[in-house]
Design a protein around this motif. Structure first.
Motif, PDB file in Angstrom:
ATOM      1  N   GLU A   8     -11.881  -0.345   4.780  1.00 42.20           N
ATOM      2  CA  GLU A   8     -11.627   0.694   3.788  1.00 42.20           C
ATOM      3  C   GLU A   8     -12.944   1.369   3.421  1.00 42.20           C
ATOM      4  O   GLU A   8     -13.914   0.702   3.075  1.00 42.20           O
ATOM      5  CB  GLU A   8     -10.985   0.093   2.542  1.00 42.20           C
ATOM      6  CG  GLU A   8     -10.628   1.124   1.505  1.00 42.20           C
ATOM      7  CD  GLU A   8      -9.922   0.513   0.296  1.00 42.20           C
ATOM      8  OE1 GLU A   8      -9.225   1.269  -0.401  1.00 42.20           O
ATOM      9  OE2 GLU A   8     -10.079  -0.703   0.043  1.00 42.20           O
ATOM     10  N   ARG A  10     -14.662   4.582   1.133  1.00 44.70           N
ATOM     11  CA  ARG A  10     -14.517   5.584   0.068  1.00 44.70           C
ATOM     12  C   ARG A  10     -15.787   6.424   0.071  1.00 44.70           C
ATOM     13  O   ARG A  10     -16.837   5.969  -0.357  1.00 44.70           O
ATOM     14  CB  ARG A  10     -14.296   4.923  -1.285  1.00 44.70           C
ATOM     15  CG  ARG A  10     -12.964   4.219  -1.375  1.00 44.70           C
ATOM     16  CD  ARG A  10     -12.674   3.734  -2.793  1.00 44.70           C
ATOM     17  NE  ARG A  10     -11.390   3.078  -2.858  1.00 44.70           N
ATOM     18  CZ  ARG A  10     -10.242   3.689  -3.104  1.00 44.70           C
ATOM     19  NH1 ARG A  10     -10.216   4.988  -3.310  1.00 44.70           N
ATOM     20  NH2 ARG A  10      -9.122   3.008  -3.146  1.00 44.70           N
ATOM     21  N   ASP A  44      -6.059   9.028   3.207  1.00 46.48           N
ATOM     22  CA  ASP A  44      -5.178   9.140   2.043  1.00 46.48           C
ATOM     23  C   ASP A  44      -4.763  10.606   1.860  1.00 46.48           C
ATOM     24  O   ASP A  44      -5.615  11.492   1.770  1.00 46.48           O
ATOM     25  CB  ASP A  44      -5.944   8.627   0.822  1.00 46.48           C
ATOM     26  CG  ASP A  44      -5.117   8.538  -0.443  1.00 46.48           C
ATOM     27  OD1 ASP A  44      -4.175   9.340  -0.631  1.00 46.48           O
ATOM     28  OD2 ASP A  44      -5.431   7.661  -1.267  1.00 46.48           O
ATOM     29  N   ASP A  47      -6.265  11.918  -1.339  1.00 44.84           N
ATOM     30  CA  ASP A  47      -7.713  11.782  -1.537  1.00 44.84           C
ATOM     31  C   ASP A  47      -8.403  11.709  -0.181  1.00 44.84           C
ATOM     32  O   ASP A  47      -8.498  10.639   0.408  1.00 44.84           O
ATOM     33  CB  ASP A  47      -8.007  10.526  -2.366  1.00 44.84           C
ATOM     34  CG  ASP A  47      -9.483  10.312  -2.613  1.00 44.84           C
ATOM     35  OD1 ASP A  47     -10.312  11.153  -2.207  1.00 44.84           O
ATOM     36  OD2 ASP A  47      -9.824   9.269  -3.211  1.00 44.84           O
ATOM     37  N   HIS A  50     -10.856   8.922   0.865  1.00 41.12           N
ATOM     38  CA  HIS A  50     -10.405   7.523   0.966  1.00 41.12           C
ATOM     39  C   HIS A  50      -9.801   7.295   2.340  1.00 41.12           C
ATOM     40  O   HIS A  50      -8.755   7.839   2.673  1.00 41.12           O
ATOM     41  CB  HIS A  50      -9.372   7.238  -0.133  1.00 41.12           C
ATOM     42  CG  HIS A  50      -8.885   5.843  -0.142  1.00 41.12           C
ATOM     43  ND1 HIS A  50      -7.660   5.515  -0.657  1.00 41.12           N
ATOM     44  CD2 HIS A  50      -9.443   4.681   0.279  1.00 41.12           C
ATOM     45  CE1 HIS A  50      -7.482   4.210  -0.535  1.00 41.12           C
ATOM     46  NE2 HIS A  50      -8.559   3.690   0.032  1.00 41.12           N
TER      47      HIS A  50
END
Length: 97
Positions: A8, A10, A44, A47, A50
């Motif tokens: 993941e 960000r 995402d 977003d 993300h």
């Protein structure tokens, strides 16, 4: 037995374009790495900063060899300044459930 890894990421909102360029190049190496069965990037919908990178490896040994590569000669030194939070990596064992 295959293993699945998720990573993941960000990104900082103003670093998404640079992240896309960097990861586009880096994931060519990932996909070509011995034992990589599949690598997908999920972004995402709400977003764009993300991301979830989904990797399928032939074995734990293949994944660990790749992680050693990324910790050494394949290290992505340009990535940390683009991130809003530390990356989160999780490895999953395949089950016959």
């Amino acid at each position: 037995m295959t293993v699945t890894v998720t990573l993941e990421l960000r990104f900082k909102p103003d670093a998404v374009d640079a992240g896309r360029e960097l990861m586009g190049r880096a994931l060519q190496d990932t996909r070509a790495f011995d034992g990589n069965v599949r690598t997908d990037v999920l972004i995402d919908e709400d977003d764009e900063a993300h991301w979830l990178i989904y990797e399928l490896w032939e074995s734990v040994d293949h994944d660990e060899a790749y992680r050693r590569f990324r910790a050494g000669e394949g290290k992505l030194t340009q990535l940390p300044p683009l991130l809003a939070a530390p990356p989160v990596k999780i490895r999953y064992a395949t089950s016959d459930v």
